[in-house]
Scaffold this motif. Structure first.
Motif, PDB file in Angstrom:
ATOM      1  N   ASN A 121      54.656  87.493 -27.074  1.00  0.00           N
ATOM      2  CA  ASN A 121      53.280  87.820 -27.433  1.00  0.00           C
ATOM      3  C   ASN A 121      52.697  88.875 -26.488  1.00  0.00           C
ATOM      4  O   ASN A 121      52.511  88.598 -25.303  1.00  0.00           O
ATOM      5  N   PRO A 122      52.426  90.090 -27.007  1.00  0.00           N
ATOM      6  CA  PRO A 122      52.694  90.579 -28.359  1.00  0.00           C
ATOM      7  C   PRO A 122      54.200  90.633 -28.638  1.00  0.00           C
ATOM      8  O   PRO A 122      54.997  90.812 -27.719  1.00  0.00           O
ATOM      9  N   ASN A 123      54.517  90.516 -29.909  1.00  0.00           N
ATOM     10  CA  ASN A 123      55.917  90.454 -30.293  1.00  0.00           C
ATOM     11  C   ASN A 123      56.565  91.835 -30.262  1.00  0.00           C
ATOM     12  O   ASN A 123      55.945  92.836 -30.602  1.00  0.00           O
ATOM     13  N   ASN A 124      57.814  91.850 -29.875  1.00  0.00           N
ATOM     14  CA  ASN A 124      58.646  93.051 -29.896  1.00  0.00           C
ATOM     15  C   ASN A 124      59.915  92.704 -30.673  1.00  0.00           C
ATOM     16  O   ASN A 124      60.638  91.793 -30.269  1.00  0.00           O
ATOM     17  N   PRO A 125      60.159  93.349 -31.826  1.00  0.00           N
ATOM     18  CA  PRO A 125      59.519  94.554 -32.370  1.00  0.00           C
ATOM     19  C   PRO A 125      58.497  94.280 -33.458  1.00  0.00           C
ATOM     20  O   PRO A 125      58.042  95.203 -34.127  1.00  0.00           O
ATOM     21  N   GLY A 126      58.114  93.016 -33.666  1.00  0.00           N
ATOM     22  CA  GLY A 126      57.269  92.693 -34.805  1.00  0.00           C
ATOM     23  C   GLY A 126      55.813  93.072 -34.659  1.00  0.00           C
ATOM     24  O   GLY A 126      55.109  93.226 -35.649  1.00  0.00           O
ATOM     25  N   GLY A 127      55.323  93.202 -33.410  1.00  0.00           N
ATOM     26  CA  GLY A 127      53.942  93.590 -33.197  1.00  0.00           C
ATOM     27  C   GLY A 127      52.937  92.476 -33.409  1.00  0.00           C
ATOM     28  O   GLY A 127      51.730  92.712 -33.297  1.00  0.00           O
ATOM     29  N   GLN A 128      53.389  91.241 -33.711  1.00  0.00           N
ATOM     30  CA  GLN A 128      52.440  90.151 -33.924  1.00  0.00           C
ATOM     31  C   GLN A 128      51.662  89.845 -32.635  1.00  0.00           C
ATOM     32  O   GLN A 128      52.218  89.870 -31.547  1.00  0.00           O
ATOM     33  N   HIS A 129      50.365  89.578 -32.804  1.00  0.00           N
ATOM     34  CA  HIS A 129      49.514  89.183 -31.694  1.00  0.00           C
ATOM     35  C   HIS A 129      48.978  87.786 -32.009  1.00  0.00           C
ATOM     36  O   HIS A 129      48.205  87.621 -32.952  1.00  0.00           O
ATOM     37  N   ILE A 130      49.389  86.805 -31.241  1.00  0.00           N
ATOM     38  CA  ILE A 130      48.948  85.432 -31.446  1.00  0.00           C
ATOM     39  C   ILE A 130      47.790  85.131 -30.497  1.00  0.00           C
ATOM     40  O   ILE A 130      47.883  85.381 -29.294  1.00  0.00           O
ATOM     41  N   ALA A 131      46.687  84.627 -31.041  1.00  0.00           N
ATOM     42  CA  ALA A 131      45.503  84.350 -30.233  1.00  0.00           C
ATOM     43  C   ALA A 131      45.812  83.313 -29.156  1.00  0.00           C
ATOM     44  O   ALA A 131      46.484  82.310 -29.423  1.00  0.00           O
ATOM     45  N   PRO A 132      45.326  83.523 -27.924  1.00  0.00           N
ATOM     46  CA  PRO A 132      45.584  82.557 -26.851  1.00  0.00           C
ATOM     47  C   PRO A 132      45.148  81.144 -27.194  1.00  0.00           C
ATOM     48  O   PRO A 132      45.825  80.174 -26.827  1.00  0.00           O
ATOM     49  N   CYS A 133      44.025  80.999 -27.907  1.00  0.00           N
ATOM     50  CA  CYS A 133      43.570  79.643 -28.245  1.00  0.00           C
ATOM     51  C   CYS A 133      44.585  78.927 -29.133  1.00  0.00           C
ATOM     52  O   CYS A 133      44.788  77.707 -28.999  1.00  0.00           O
ATOM     53  N   ASP A 134      45.233  79.675 -30.030  1.00  0.00           N
ATOM     54  CA  ASP A 134      46.246  79.065 -30.901  1.00  0.00           C
ATOM     55  C   ASP A 134      47.480  78.664 -30.104  1.00  0.00           C
ATOM     56  O   ASP A 134      48.076  77.602 -30.346  1.00  0.00           O
ATOM     57  N   LEU A 135      47.868  79.501 -29.143  1.00  0.00           N
ATOM     58  CA  LEU A 135      49.035  79.175 -28.325  1.00  0.00           C
ATOM     59  C   LEU A 135      48.751  77.990 -27.410  1.00  0.00           C
ATOM     60  O   LEU A 135      49.632  77.156 -27.160  1.00  0.00           O
ATOM     61  N   ARG A 136      47.526  77.894 -26.910  1.00  0.00           N
ATOM     62  CA  ARG A 136      47.186  76.752 -26.037  1.00  0.00           C
ATOM     63  C   ARG A 136      47.234  75.443 -26.819  1.00  0.00           C
ATOM     64  O   ARG A 136      47.711  74.422 -26.309  1.00  0.00           O
ATOM     65  N   ALA A 137      46.747  75.491 -28.053  1.00  0.00           N
ATOM     66  CA  ALA A 137      46.792  74.282 -28.889  1.00  0.00           C
ATOM     67  C   ALA A 137      48.234  73.888 -29.179  1.00  0.00           C
ATOM     68  O   ALA A 137      48.590  72.699 -29.140  1.00  0.00           O
ATOM     69  N   LEU A 138      49.078  74.892 -29.443  1.00  0.00           N
ATOM     70  CA  LEU A 138      50.486  74.615 -29.715  1.00  0.00           C
ATOM     71  C   LEU A 138      51.183  74.093 -28.469  1.00  0.00           C
ATOM     72  O   LEU A 138      51.996  73.151 -28.540  1.00  0.00           O
ATOM     73  N   ALA A 139      50.865  74.669 -27.310  1.00  0.00           N
ATOM     74  CA  ALA A 139      51.467  74.201 -26.057  1.00  0.00           C
ATOM     75  C   ALA A 139      51.118  72.742 -25.798  1.00  0.00           C
ATOM     76  O   ALA A 139      51.955  71.961 -25.330  1.00  0.00           O
ATOM     77  N   ALA A 140      49.886  72.346 -26.123  1.00  0.00           N
ATOM     78  CA  ALA A 140      49.471  70.957 -25.928  1.00  0.00           C
ATOM     79  C   ALA A 140      50.271  70.018 -26.823  1.00  0.00           C
ATOM     80  O   ALA A 140      50.691  68.934 -26.394  1.00  0.00           O
ATOM     81  N   SER A 141      50.519  70.440 -28.063  1.00  0.00           N
ATOM     82  CA  SER A 141      51.315  69.616 -28.976  1.00  0.00           C
ATOM     83  C   SER A 141      52.749  69.496 -28.498  1.00  0.00           C
ATOM     84  O   SER A 141      53.363  68.424 -28.555  1.00  0.00           O
TER      85      SER A 141
END
Length: 369
Positions: free
Chosen positions: A156-176
């Motif tokens: 994040n950001p992804n290489n080569p896809g360019g996806q940008h994942i919001a930090p709040c979404d990643l924090r929620a996923l990390a908690a799970s």
């Protein structure tokens, strides 16, 4: 498509190889195959004396890195399990190679589009690979065996896809994932251009962050990066123990500290990259789509990627190679590929070279009427 690597992944660059293959002198190439900033940080020239002695322990670099990545000096307290550990490494590639050996063997989730060294290294270390949709990292929770994931890799950001994942979404996923005992490795090699997307400095106990000075700062040859994670995390302890003496060269320590401290240059460069990436991407999109080839435009601060039918992307890639322009062809599946262009330095020579190459490639790849 099930992808199993039996050879080392191929990367951008490789100018010596393509120069021999196409009979074009190395200096005559326009290399757009990497996501490295074409305007590198102007480090102070390094003389031979800086390379004479073995490097000291990089305390000055560590302090500078702590202020840059964490916003404050690193507090060292062996009894504080909530404290962060930060250590500099010889490029984030080093951590990518070593981390799979610091996690108990098992199932690891990786994005279906992403830097292939991750998958190669986890695979070679004996882990079972599961792929999730890079556009929707939360889909990892629905993968077979997700209750037994040892680790998940996010770019994040992804290489080569360019996806940008919001930090709040990643924090929620990390908690799970933490509830499952899963380590989340977040590769932030490209995040310096958009620092608001970093998870730092507030990361969960199961998160490991990888950073690099190679992309945004344009200093890939220094081989300098950093790893950040909670002191209590076993994988962080094991990774740190793998470091040898003199791991960061003296020139790299000096240049790295200088670049990380120059906030004025950093702010100006972020604005430059944002403008240049959008302008170059729009220019490329208009020409690549002359035959209706583009399915998706993937824009990032340091590169522009274009989803196409695999055959069309290959034709463009090869036509540009014949004109001395090196791009990155990334196979998504047998039917689809991403044709990725790094930024050029906007010099008259680079602009003219790309304009002429695109014009000739457009004729060579034109669809029959």
């Amino acid at each position: 498509m099930t992808r199993v690597f039996d050879t080392l992944p191929v990367h951008g660059g490789r100018l010596s190889d393509v120069s021999r293959r196409y009979g074009i002198e190395r200096g005559d190439w326009l290399d757009l195959s990497t996501g490295i900033n074409p305007w590198p940080y102007p480090i102070t020239p390094i003389d031979a004396r800086a390379c004479q002695a073995l490097p000291d322990h990089d305390l000055a670099l560590l302090e500078t890195s702590s202020r840059y990545y964490l916003g404050s000096s690193l507090q060292v307290d062996g009894d504080d399990r909530d404290a962060l550990t930060l250590f500099n490494i010889p490029g984030s590639q080093w951590a990518i190679e070593q981390l799979p050996h610091c996690v108990e063997s098992g199932i690891v989730a990786l994005p279906n589009i992403g830097y292939r060294e991750h998958e190669w290294r986890w695979q070679q270390a004996g882990h079972q690979i599961r792929r999730y949709d890079a556009d929707h990292p939360e889909s990892v929770m629905d993968l077979p065996g997700s209750d037994h994931l040892r680790a998940m890799v996010v770019i994040n950001p992804n290489n080569p896809g360019g996806q940008h994942i919001a930090p709040c979404d990643l924090r929620a996923l990390a908690a799970s994932l933490q509830q499952k005992g899963t380590v989340m490795v977040v590769d932030e090699a490209f995040v310096d251009a958009t620092p608001e997307q970093s998870l730092l400095p507030n990361i969960a106990d199961n998160v490991i962050i990888l950073r690099s000075l190679g992309k945004f700062f344009g200093l890939a040859g220094l081989r300098l990066g950093a790893v950040i994670g909670k002191t209590s995390l076993t994988a962080i302890h094991q990774l740190s123990a793998l470091q040898g003496p003199w791991r960061i060269t003296s020139p790299s320590q000096k240049a790295g500290a200088e670049a990380l401290e120059d906030h004025f240059w950093q702010r100006a460069m972020r604005a430059t990259l944002k403008r240049a990436s959008h302008q170059q991407g729009a220019w490329l999109e208009a020409r690549l789509n002359a035959h209706g080839d583009i399915e998706r435009w993937r824009q990032s601060a340091l590169f522009n990627g274009f989803d196409m039918e695999f055959d069309r992307a290959r034709r463009w890639h090869e036509a540009l190679l014949s004109q001395g322009v090196l791009t990155r062809l990334w196979e998504v599946s047998e039917q689809r590929a991403i044709l990725r262009f790094g930024l050029h330095d906007e010099s008259p020579r680079a602009i003219q070279h790309l304009e002429q190459a695109m014009s000739k490639a457009n004729k060579a790849t034109g669809r029959p009427s």
